[in-house]
Scaffold this active site. Structure first.
Site, PDB file in Angstrom:
ATOM      1  N   ASP A 208      28.880  45.095  28.354  1.00  0.00           N
ATOM      2  CA  ASP A 208      27.825  44.989  27.330  1.00  0.00           C
ATOM      3  C   ASP A 208      26.487  44.475  27.847  1.00  0.00           C
ATOM      4  O   ASP A 208      25.798  43.711  27.162  1.00  0.00           O
ATOM      5  CB  ASP A 208      28.304  44.086  26.177  1.00  0.00           C
ATOM      6  CG  ASP A 208      29.523  44.622  25.466  1.00  0.00           C
ATOM      7  OD1 ASP A 208      29.964  45.739  25.798  1.00  0.00           O
ATOM      8  OD2 ASP A 208      30.062  43.920  24.597  1.00  0.00           O
TER       9      ASP A 208
ATOM     10  N   MET B 108      33.482  36.277  23.917  1.00  0.00           N
ATOM     11  CA  MET B 108      33.823  37.413  23.066  1.00  0.00           C
ATOM     12  C   MET B 108      34.275  38.599  23.910  1.00  0.00           C
ATOM     13  O   MET B 108      35.438  38.682  24.288  1.00  0.00           O
ATOM     14  CB  MET B 108      32.630  37.743  22.160  1.00  0.00           C
ATOM     15  CG  MET B 108      32.271  36.579  21.223  1.00  0.00           C
ATOM     16  SD  MET B 108      30.858  36.895  20.139  1.00  0.00           S
ATOM     17  CE  MET B 108      31.575  38.069  19.002  1.00  0.00           C
ATOM     18  N   CYS B 109      33.389  39.528  24.218  1.00  0.00           N
ATOM     19  CA  CYS B 109      33.810  40.758  24.881  1.00  0.00           C
ATOM     20  C   CYS B 109      34.292  40.537  26.308  1.00  0.00           C
ATOM     21  O   CYS B 109      35.229  41.198  26.755  1.00  0.00           O
ATOM     22  CB  CYS B 109      32.683  41.779  24.837  1.00  0.00           C
ATOM     23  SG  CYS B 109      32.258  42.274  23.144  1.00  0.00           S
ATOM     24  N   VAL B 110      33.656  39.614  27.034  1.00  0.00           N
ATOM     25  CA  VAL B 110      34.110  39.332  28.401  1.00  0.00           C
ATOM     26  C   VAL B 110      35.517  38.758  28.380  1.00  0.00           C
ATOM     27  O   VAL B 110      36.417  39.234  29.081  1.00  0.00           O
ATOM     28  CB  VAL B 110      33.132  38.379  29.112  1.00  0.00           C
ATOM     29  CG1 VAL B 110      33.727  37.882  30.428  1.00  0.00           C
ATOM     30  CG2 VAL B 110      31.801  39.074  29.379  1.00  0.00           C
TER      31      VAL B 110
ATOM     32  N   THR C 162      38.254  41.302  27.017  1.00  0.00           N
ATOM     33  CA  THR C 162      38.563  42.338  27.998  1.00  0.00           C
ATOM     34  C   THR C 162      39.360  41.767  29.159  1.00  0.00           C
ATOM     35  O   THR C 162      40.336  42.379  29.629  1.00  0.00           O
ATOM     36  CB  THR C 162      37.262  42.993  28.496  1.00  0.00           C
ATOM     37  OG1 THR C 162      36.564  43.566  27.375  1.00  0.00           O
ATOM     38  CG2 THR C 162      37.544  44.078  29.512  1.00  0.00           C
TER      39      THR C 162
END
Length: 213
Positions: free
Chosen positions: A16, A121-123, A126
């Site tokens: 992102d 969040m996304c880090v 994943t």
């Protein structure tokens, strides 16, 4: 945090790194650092022939990363081809309803490095799924970032972004390889040529990647 030499990884996930999060008024506090480290990681991964995957979040209508808006665009250039591609996602977890898993396993990837935003969040989401799927995960401490957490009455004062990032990587447990410097990550080529795959909500097509440069 590991202090031993880091074995090479076959893939780099750039999570992102989109204009809304790393430029302008909405950027994370350490955007300049994340961009610098991401550029270095991408350059060295390319030079080694590793697989480079840019994850691009499709936010909901009105969000800063709503598809086709300026904030949604990938901020760093992509070199589309068999060894570098874009995977779009709609959830924090880059593996959720995307071709990321088959893309990595199809190339024979066993170990990967992760950089980008947002740390908790996304880090983190994943990285957590990558670990659960059996991938070896290297997470450079200086290669990811997030926002300050605002104060919450009766709960806590504001939490600085750097503390939130550190807590996020700590919460991943002892299986993740946290390294202090992105410069210490090393890369090698995966054993097989990646095969591009598709799902209804995510694409790993070179043509789309070219549009994001």
């Amino acid at each position: 945090m590991t202090e031993t030499p880091i074995s090479p990884v076959e893939a780099l996930l750039v999570v992102d790194v989109q204009s809304a999060f790393v430029s302008g008024d909405e950027a994370v506090p350490d955007a300049a650092r994340v961009l610098d480290r991401s550029r270095d990681l991408i350059a060295r991964a390319r030079a080694a022939g590793a697989l480079v995957v840019h994850l691009q979040n499709d936010g909901p209508p009105g969000a800063v990363d709503e598809p086709e808006t300026p904030g949604w665009e990938l901020h760093l250039p992509v070199e589309p081809g068999p060894w570098e591609t874009v995977v779009r996602k709609m959830d924090d977890d880059g593996f959720e309803d995307t071709p990321l898993g088959p893309l990595l396993t199809g190339a024979g990837v066993q170990a990967l490095a992760i950089c980008g935003v947002l740390s908790e969040m996304c880090v983190a989401a994943t990285a957590r799924t990558a670990l659960a799927l059996g991938f070896r995960v290297v997470l450079p401490h200086d290669g990811h970032a997030t926002y300050d957490i605002p104060a919450a009455p009766g709960i806590s004062e504001a939490v600085p972004a750097a503390m939130s990032s550190r807590a996020a990587e700590w919460a991943l447990g002892d299986e993740v390889e946290i390294i202090a410097r992105a410069a210490d990550a090393t890369f090698t080529a995966p054993p097989r040529r990646p095969a591009l795959v598709d799902t209804p909500h995510a694409h790993a097509y070179a043509a789309e990647a070219a549009m994001c440069t």
